[in-house]
Scaffold this motif. Structure first.
Motif, short mmCIF file in Angstrom:
data_model
loop_
_atom_site.label_atom_id
_atom_site.label_comp_id
_atom_site.label_asym_id
_atom_site.label_seq_id
_atom_site.Cartn_x
_atom_site.Cartn_y
_atom_site.Cartn_z
N ASP B 81 5.81 -13.88 16.32
CA ASP B 81 4.71 -13.79 17.29
C ASP B 81 4.09 -12.40 17.29
O ASP B 81 3.15 -12.15 18.01
N LEU B 82 4.65 -11.48 16.48
CA LEU B 82 4.19 -10.10 16.50
C LEU B 82 3.13 -9.91 15.42
O LEU B 82 3.44 -9.86 14.23
N SER B 83 1.87 -9.80 15.85
CA SER B 83 0.79 -9.71 14.87
C SER B 83 0.82 -8.38 14.12
O SER B 83 0.34 -8.29 13.00
N GLN B 84 1.37 -7.35 14.75
CA GLN B 84 1.37 -6.03 14.13
C GLN B 84 2.78 -5.63 13.68
O GLN B 84 3.17 -4.48 13.82
N PHE B 85 3.54 -6.57 13.17
CA PHE B 85 4.90 -6.21 12.75
C PHE B 85 4.83 -5.18 11.62
O PHE B 85 4.16 -5.40 10.60
N PRO B 86 5.53 -4.03 11.78
CA PRO B 86 5.40 -2.95 10.78
C PRO B 86 6.28 -3.19 9.55
O PRO B 86 7.28 -2.52 9.33
N HIS B 87 5.87 -4.15 8.71
CA HIS B 87 6.71 -4.46 7.56
C HIS B 87 6.80 -3.30 6.58
O HIS B 87 7.75 -3.20 5.79
N GLU B 88 5.80 -2.39 6.63
CA GLU B 88 5.85 -1.23 5.72
C GLU B 88 7.07 -0.36 6.03
O GLU B 88 7.69 0.20 5.13
N LEU B 89 7.41 -0.26 7.31
CA LEU B 89 8.58 0.53 7.71
C LEU B 89 9.86 -0.11 7.16
O LEU B 89 10.74 0.56 6.62
N LEU B 90 9.93 -1.41 7.30
CA LEU B 90 11.10 -2.16 6.80
C LEU B 90 11.25 -1.98 5.29
O LEU B 90 12.32 -1.62 4.80
N LEU B 91 10.17 -2.21 4.58
CA LEU B 91 10.23 -2.16 3.12
C LEU B 91 10.41 -0.74 2.60
O LEU B 91 11.15 -0.52 1.63
N SER B 92 9.76 0.23 3.24
CA SER B 92 9.86 1.60 2.71
C SER B 92 11.29 2.12 2.81
O SER B 92 11.78 2.82 1.92
N ASN B 93 11.98 1.78 3.89
CA ASN B 93 13.36 2.24 4.03
C ASN B 93 14.26 1.60 2.98
O ASN B 93 15.13 2.26 2.41
N ILE B 94 14.05 0.33 2.73
CA ILE B 94 14.88 -0.36 1.73
C ILE B 94 14.57 0.18 0.34
O ILE B 94 15.47 0.46 -0.45
N ARG B 95 13.30 0.35 0.04
CA ARG B 95 12.90 0.88 -1.27
C ARG B 95 13.49 2.27 -1.51
O ARG B 95 14.06 2.54 -2.57
N SER B 96 13.35 3.15 -0.52
CA SER B 96 13.83 4.52 -0.75
C SER B 96 15.35 4.58 -0.82
O SER B 96 15.91 5.39 -1.56
N ALA B 97 16.04 3.71 -0.08
CA ALA B 97 17.50 3.68 -0.16
C ALA B 97 17.96 3.19 -1.53
O ALA B 97 18.89 3.74 -2.12
N LEU B 98 17.29 2.17 -2.05
CA LEU B 98 17.66 1.67 -3.38
C LEU B 98 17.37 2.71 -4.45
O LEU B 98 18.13 2.89 -5.40
N LEU B 99 16.26 3.43 -4.29
CA LEU B 99 15.91 4.49 -5.24
C LEU B 99 16.98 5.58 -5.21
O LEU B 99 17.42 6.08 -6.25
N GLU B 100 17.41 5.96 -4.00
CA GLU B 100 18.40 7.01 -3.85
C GLU B 100 19.74 6.62 -4.46
O GLU B 100 20.50 7.48 -4.91
#
Lengths: 139, 202
Positions: B81-100
């Motif tokens: 129901d959240l039109s402004q869900f910040p998926h960029e925050l979710l994905l960026s943390n996962i991406r940077s953790a995998l990179l690290e």
């Protein structure tokens, strides 16, 4: 004979107090495979509000797929629900803290006498040790 | 008149005492708790999902090439129901953790998150007389991802007589683009919020 009677309730109370103190020592003897207390007792820091609510049952540590992994098993010994949060920090061989994009507090709710395993995995392969902070959390 | 001013004094005093914005611990007791998903809960999700992905071992099998394995962010569906869900925050943390971790590396030339047009734009400079074409990377060097990370943010809403509950969960799965097989799939732990009906404006 009459003089000794008041001592009985006093001794009973002292025995109960001793038992209560023992149950809130934040530690239970480990099962096979778990780390001895001396290996983790300085790594887990309880804040005062939750110190008497939670005990550590055992701590496990392993390197899996090249990454350090930790699991801390806790039990709520408080007669009611306890909400708390944990923060695990990772350090390299030189003692420097390793930043992680996912650094943050994890929230937990434990009912009375309930167990929970709080686990985490370092994302940086250079992590060789860790520290866990346990704090009260009001929802 | 003076009496009226005296009556207004407490009001002025209370306005003067109102504190302005202050910096708080985003995961602490002072953080605002909404009926949706809050910042610290997204961090909890990324921490959990990253740990599950890294400890599962699928990136360590060499089945998808040597490490770091090339990955791409596929479609991210917000089914809440959240039109402004910040998926960029979710994905960026996962991406940077995998990179690290050194186990995976995401491509930025295509995908649904964290893309960067500069790799393609740099190729276009070959024809531009303003630039030395010898400095432009040779064609055909951009990496093709072997694994695709797909995400859904899911939501259930329950209503009782007086209360309502929102429950959110993130579902992620990784596909081998060579054959379309799913090689890893997990859900986050659920985040559940209970509130009185009518107490939350949508």
């Amino acid at each position: 004979m009459r003089r000794s009677r008041p001592l009985l309730p006093l001794l009973f109370t002292l025995a109960l107090t001793g038992a209560a103190c023992e149950s809130t020592s934040n530690y239970e003897p480990p099962s096979p495979g778990a780390l001895p207390k001396s290996d983790w007792e300085e790594k887990i820091l309880f804040s005062a509000p939750v110190k008497n609510h939670l005990i550590i049952q055992e701590v496990r540590e392993a390197r899996q797929n090249g990454l350090l992994r930790v699991q801390v098993d806790l039990r709520n010994v408080h007669p009611s629900e306890t909400s708390f949060r944990t923060l695990i920090e990772w350090f390299d061989a030189g003692g420097f803290k390793l930043d992680s994009p996912n650094d943050g507090w994890m929230s937990h709710i434990l009912q009375a006498n309930q167990h929970s395993s709080v686990g985490a995995s370092a994302v940086n392969p250079n992590a060789v040790t860790w520290r866990m902070n346990v704090d009260a959390w009001a929802r | 008149m003076n009496a009226k001013l005296l009556l207004l004094l407490p009001l002025f005093a209370s306005v003067g005492c109102q504190s302005g914005p202050k910096r708080i611990d985003p995961g602490g007791d002072e953080a605002v708790v909404s009926a949706g998903v809050d910042y610290n809960e997204i961090i909890e999700w990324t921490d959990t999902l990253t740990a599950r992905m890294l400890t599962s071992g699928f990136l360590d099998t060499n089945e998808f090439g040597t490490q770091p394995v090339r990955m791409v962010v596929s479609k991210i569906e917000n089914k809440t129901d959240l039109s402004q869900f910040p998926h960029e925050l979710l994905l960026s943390n996962i991406r940077s953790a995998l990179l690290e971790s050194g186990k995976a590396r995401f491509v930025s030339t295509y995908g649904s998150d964290g893309t960067d047009e500069m790799t393609r734009d740099t190729q276009d400079l070959t024809e531009d007389p303003l630039f030395d074409a010898a400095q432009v990377p040779e064609q055909g060097q951009a990496s093709v991802a072997r694994l695709s990370l797909r995400t859904q943010v899911l939501w259930t809403h329950s209503q009782g007589l007086d209360d309502a509950q929102n429950t959110y969960v993130v579902r992620m799965w990784v596909s081998d683009v060579k054959n379309g097989e799913v090689v890893w799939e997990k859900r986050s732990d659920p985040i559940a919020k209970k509130f009185e009906k009518g107490s939350v404006s949508w």
